[in-house]
Design an enzyme around this catalytic site. Structure first.
Site, PDB file in Angstrom:
ATOM      1  N   LYS A  22       0.834  -1.216   0.000  1.00 46.50           N
ATOM      2  CA  LYS A  22       0.000   0.000   0.000  1.00 46.50           C
ATOM      3  C   LYS A  22       0.864   1.261   0.000  1.00 46.50           C
ATOM      4  CE  LYS A  22      -1.822   1.619   4.016  1.00 46.50           C
ATOM      5  NZ  LYS A  22      -1.544   3.055   4.196  1.00 46.50           N
ATOM      6  N   ASN A  23       1.852   1.307   0.894  1.00 45.13           N
ATOM      7  CA  ASN A  23       2.611   2.544   1.057  1.00 45.13           C
ATOM      8  C   ASN A  23       3.604   2.787  -0.075  1.00 45.13           C
ATOM      9  OD1 ASN A  23       1.202   3.087   3.336  1.00 45.13           O
ATOM     10  ND2 ASN A  23       2.885   2.725   4.781  1.00 45.13           N
ATOM     11  N   CYS A 117      -4.986  13.046  12.788  1.00 46.45           N
ATOM     12  CA  CYS A 117      -5.627  11.746  12.653  1.00 46.45           C
ATOM     13  C   CYS A 117      -5.457  11.029  13.980  1.00 46.45           C
ATOM     14  CB  CYS A 117      -5.061  10.942  11.490  1.00 46.45           C
ATOM     15  SG  CYS A 117      -3.466  10.258  11.802  1.00 46.45           S
ATOM     16  N   ARG A 122       0.393  14.741  13.063  1.00 47.38           N
ATOM     17  CA  ARG A 122       0.911  14.520  11.709  1.00 47.38           C
ATOM     18  C   ARG A 122       0.849  15.744  10.794  1.00 47.38           C
ATOM     19  NH1 ARG A 122      -1.195   8.620   9.873  1.00 47.38           N
ATOM     20  NH2 ARG A 122       0.664   8.579   8.589  1.00 47.38           N
ATOM     21  N   ASP A 305       4.726   0.830  12.068  1.00 43.90           N
ATOM     22  CA  ASP A 305       3.555   0.130  11.522  1.00 43.90           C
ATOM     23  C   ASP A 305       3.488  -1.340  11.946  1.00 43.90           C
ATOM     24  OD1 ASP A 305       2.684   2.424  10.342  1.00 43.90           O
ATOM     25  OD2 ASP A 305       3.198   1.873   8.290  1.00 43.90           O
ATOM     26  N   ARG A 397      -8.716  -0.587   4.617  1.00 46.83           N
ATOM     27  CA  ARG A 397      -7.843   0.431   4.010  1.00 46.83           C
ATOM     28  C   ARG A 397      -6.496  -0.182   3.658  1.00 46.83           C
ATOM     29  NH1 ARG A 397      -6.466   4.675   7.765  1.00 46.83           N
ATOM     30  NH2 ARG A 397      -5.061   5.009   6.025  1.00 46.83           N
TER      31      ARG A 397
HETATM   32  C1  UD1 Z   1       4.260   7.062   6.457  1.00 43.53           C
HETATM   33  C2  UD1 Z   1       3.429   5.835   6.238  1.00 43.53           C
HETATM   34  C3  UD1 Z   1       2.857   5.341   7.564  1.00 43.53           C
HETATM   35  C4  UD1 Z   1       3.984   5.140   8.578  1.00 43.53           C
HETATM   36  C5  UD1 Z   1       4.840   6.403   8.685  1.00 43.53           C
HETATM   37  C6  UD1 Z   1       6.065   6.213   9.560  1.00 43.53           C
HETATM   38  C7  UD1 Z   1       2.588   6.135   3.997  1.00 43.53           C
HETATM   39  C8  UD1 Z   1       1.432   6.419   3.104  1.00 43.53           C
HETATM   40  N1  UD1 Z   1       2.362   6.160   5.305  1.00 43.53           N
HETATM   41  O1  UD1 Z   1       3.392   8.078   6.974  1.00 43.53           O
HETATM   42  O2  UD1 Z   1       2.197   4.098   7.320  1.00 43.53           O
HETATM   43  O3  UD1 Z   1       3.417   4.878   9.850  1.00 43.53           O
HETATM   44  O4  UD1 Z   1       5.302   6.786   7.383  1.00 43.53           O
HETATM   45  O5  UD1 Z   1       6.841   5.155   9.081  1.00 43.53           O
HETATM   46  O6  UD1 Z   1       3.672   5.866   3.524  1.00 43.53           O
HETATM   47  N2  UD1 Z   1       6.088  14.972  10.613  1.00 43.53           N
HETATM   48  C9  UD1 Z   1       6.069  16.341  10.871  1.00 43.53           C
HETATM   49  N3  UD1 Z   1       6.003  17.203   9.799  1.00 43.53           N
HETATM   50  C10 UD1 Z   1       5.933  16.770   8.512  1.00 43.53           C
HETATM   51  C11 UD1 Z   1       5.957  15.388   8.266  1.00 43.53           C
HETATM   52  C12 UD1 Z   1       6.044  14.521   9.339  1.00 43.53           C
HETATM   53  O7  UD1 Z   1       6.113  16.776  12.014  1.00 43.53           O
HETATM   54  O8  UD1 Z   1       5.864  17.614   7.600  1.00 43.53           O
HETATM   55  C13 UD1 Z   1       6.197  14.017  11.738  1.00 43.53           C
HETATM   56  C14 UD1 Z   1       4.944  13.159  11.907  1.00 43.53           C
HETATM   57  O9  UD1 Z   1       3.952  13.805  12.662  1.00 43.53           O
HETATM   58  C15 UD1 Z   1       5.508  11.922  12.585  1.00 43.53           C
HETATM   59  C16 UD1 Z   1       6.908  11.810  11.966  1.00 43.53           C
HETATM   60  O10 UD1 Z   1       7.225  13.093  11.443  1.00 43.53           O
HETATM   61  O11 UD1 Z   1       5.615  12.145  13.972  1.00 43.53           O
HETATM   62  C17 UD1 Z   1       7.034  10.786  10.874  1.00 43.53           C
HETATM   63  O12 UD1 Z   1       5.957  10.930   9.968  1.00 43.53           O
HETATM   64  P1  UD1 Z   1       6.034  10.543   8.429  1.00 43.53           P
HETATM   65  O13 UD1 Z   1       7.215   9.701   8.152  1.00 43.53           O
HETATM   66  O14 UD1 Z   1       5.884  11.794   7.632  1.00 43.53           O
HETATM   67  O15 UD1 Z   1       4.734   9.672   8.268  1.00 43.53           O
HETATM   68  P2  UD1 Z   1       3.860   9.594   6.961  1.00 43.53           P
HETATM   69  O16 UD1 Z   1       4.741   9.826   5.797  1.00 43.53           O
HETATM   70  O17 UD1 Z   1       2.625  10.425   7.115  1.00 43.53           O
END
Ligand code: UD1
Length: 417
Positions: A22-23, A117, A122, A305, A397
């Site tokens: 999925k990711n 969420c 996030r 995850d 999902r």
């Molecule tokens: C992706 C995965 C999700 C997984 C996560 C961490 C997808 C579609 N989803 O989510 O399944 O759990 O990686 O491995 O690939 N953050 C900020 N600012 C930003 C971006 C991130 O503060 O602009 C923080 C987030 O709140 C979190 C951390 O950074 O605490 C890591 O998040 P991130 O790696 O961005 O997660 P996703 O990419 O949303």
């Protein structure tokens, strides 16, 4: 709303095929926005999140053709509406992945902010900061990110934290930028590498994907291409945990252990026997698992995850384990539901102390997010008696035909509508 009814206590056994990731598929679908020519994908999983993304791309003018199996062709030649409305984004945070490609291809994008969420706030500040470094003008108004740039310019970007979709968004924006972009502190997740491989097949120039420094030399245009999505390492890990928790013996095919070192290591620590082949993994569980402590962190460390699934197996293991979550601030919602099944879990901030019990007992529980749902399925399979899991739309999902795959492994499970 669908529910899942599990009659637990059956050791899983047999063979099942793992679906595409999925990711990896979600950002790769968005990559189709970058070229006005067909992108042919295979091994795309049938999941609600994928359907949501296809609807989102469709309303932007992308033509989507499905082959009835796991193949999809996307043609963004007719792209005419670079907008991601709130109604679609709110159900799936990964919709933010259209921002970079839309801006690069159309020079503008209007994408709803995903908002918080269940598992944490996030934010997407790193996505925005990176695009601004590449010369985009960005304003946030009425809950929407408005981005504009005649042509993005290559830049050196250092993200404040490791962000998976942030790295992917910036990489997709940079492939059509003028000059070289360097993303430092980049996510090293295998899904980032899969996206990079797809972009390269479309004519992008990228090096360093899979390390913390990714270099992208912008090109004038991308062309169409073909790509097979990598196997889902989290689905793989989830079935391995289900087999471990039930004292089972299963073989997973169409997958790879290549990206699962940290997970396989913990299963070995728990006393499981794991055999790895080129594209298959076999797990044989011991009579009783040993509790394993873990700490989540960006790849290649233990994935957030997989945290909930390991909490479930610790619930029935011998001894006590400390589970530390460092990525998301609110990712222990499964704990209270596991306690309803008889688990012994104490939460203190981002740390959970799980003391294994001899036996869990079936109950009605509620799924709160995708991987939390997976942990309840695992606990329900291990528990004595019936477990009814409510709100399984979360599971749909991210897990393709989960009740069918579990049934093939001998589980007594059915969907209740
Ligand atoms: C992706 C995965 C999700 C997984 C996560 C961490 C997808 C579609 N989803 O989510 O399944 O759990 O990686 O491995 O690939 N953050 C900020 N600012 C930003 C971006 C991130 O503060 O602009 C923080 C987030 O709140 C979190 C951390 O950074 O605490 C890591 O998040 P991130 O790696 O961005 O997660 P996703 O990419 O949303």
């Amino acid at each position: 709303m669908d529910k899942l009814l599990i009659e637990g206590g059956v050791p899983l056994s047999g063979e099942v095929a793992v679906s595409g990731a999925k990711n990896a598929a979600l950002p790769i679908l968005c990559a189709s926005l970058l070229a006005g020519e067909p992108l042919a994908l295979s091994n795309v999983p049938h999941l609600n999140d994928i359907a949501t993304m296809l609807r989102l791309l469709g309303q932007m003018g992308v033509a989507v053709t499905m082959d009835g199996a796991d193949g999809i062709v996307l043609d963004s030649g007719g792209l005419n509406n670079p907008v991601a409305p709130y109604d679609m984004v709110k159900t799936m945070r990964a919709s933010i992945l259209v921002l970079g490609p839309l801006l690069a291809r159309c020079g503008e994008a209007k994408v709803s902010l995903p908002g918080g969420c269940a598992i944490g706030a996030r934010p997407v500040d790193q996505h925005i900061k990176g695009l601004q470094a590449m010369g985009a003008e960005i304003s946030v108004e009425n809950g929407y990110v408005h981005a504009k740039a005649t042509r993005l310019k290559g830049a050196r970007i250092v993200t404040d934290m490791v962000t998976v979709t942030g790295t992917e968004n910036l990489m997709m924006a940079a492939v059509l930028a003028d000059g070289e972009t360097v993303i430092e502190n980049a996510a090293r997740e295998p899904e980032v590498v899969d996206l990079a491989n797809c972009l390269v097949a479309m004519g992008a120039q990228i090096s360093g994907a899979g390390t913390d420094t990714i270099r992208i030399r912008g090109v004038e245009r991308l062309h169409g291409g073909a790509h097979a999505v990598m196997p889902d390492r989290i689905e793989t890990g989830t079935y391995l945990c289900a087999a471990a928790a039930t004292g089972g013996n299963i073989r997973l095919v169409r997958t790879s252990a290549a990206y699962l070192d940290s997970v396989v290591d913990k299963l070995l620590d728990a006393g499981c026997d794991v055999t790895v082949e080129r594209d298959a993994i076999t797990l044989k569980a011991p009579p009783r698992l040993k509790a394993v402590s873990l700490r989540t962190a960006p790849y290649p460390a233990f994935p957030t995850d997989m945290q909930a699934q390991f909490m479930a197996i610790n619930c029935v293991a011998e001894g006590a384990a400390v589970v530390r979550e460092t990525i998301f601030e609110n990712r222990f919602m499964h704990a209270v539901e596991l306690i309803r099944l008889g688990a012994d879990i104490k939460i203190d901030g981002n740390t959970a102390l799980v003391t294994g019990v001899e036996q869990l007992n079936g109950a009605t529980v509620m799924a709160t997010d995708l991987r939390a749902s997976a942990s309840l399925v695992i606990a329900g399979l291990a528990a004595q008696g019936e477990t009814l899991i409510e709100r399984i739309y979360h599971l749909d999902r991210g897990y393709e035909r989960i009740e069918e795959k579990l049934a093939r492994l001998g589980a007594r499970v059915r969907r209740v509508r």
